[in-house]
Scaffold this motif. Sequence first.
Motif, PDB file in Angstrom:
ATOM      1  N   LYS A  96       0.336   6.570  -1.991  1.00 14.84           N
ATOM      2  CA  LYS A  96      -0.603   7.698  -2.026  1.00 14.84           C
ATOM      3  C   LYS A  96      -0.413   8.492  -0.751  1.00 14.84           C
ATOM      4  N   ARG A  97      -0.214   9.801  -0.917  1.00 10.15           N
ATOM      5  CA  ARG A  97      -0.006  10.658   0.245  1.00 10.15           C
ATOM      6  C   ARG A  97      -0.329  12.093  -0.155  1.00 10.15           C
ATOM      7  N   LEU A 117      -1.828   9.245  -7.793  1.00  8.79           N
ATOM      8  CA  LEU A 117      -1.291   9.473  -6.450  1.00  8.79           C
ATOM      9  C   LEU A 117      -1.777  10.814  -5.924  1.00  8.79           C
TER      10      LEU A 117
END
Length: 137
Positions: A96-97, A117
Amino acid sequence: MILEPGAPIAVCASCGAYDPDRFAKGLEIARAHGLNPIPLPDNLQPWRYLAGTDDHRLEQLLAALTSPEFAAVWVARGGYGLTRILPRLPWDTLPKRPVIGFSDVTALFSGLHARGLGPCVHGPVVHSLPISDDATV
């Protein structure tokens, strides 16, 4: 808050080729607002109208999405090209970003969102900052 102040943001060129001078001005604007954009090495390797070959752009995007040194990803320029490499992303291994961009980046947002995500931030690409109004910046 999505990012801590000063958090390193990978800037990758996964779509169309960009004007280096306008891109540099975009980076200056981002830094003037307290952000820490870090262009990936060899970001721009023009191939036809794209920022690089499909392999090169995929490598850049994967580095931006997975390198532990970055807290977020900001796409250098939209346009066309990202959709050519999406089928080759290892979706199940991506962390996750936050990802920032628009235009062709929307296709990436769809894939990230479908897998939980992101977060996905629909906002200006670095290349568009110098031609954006103050409210957009």
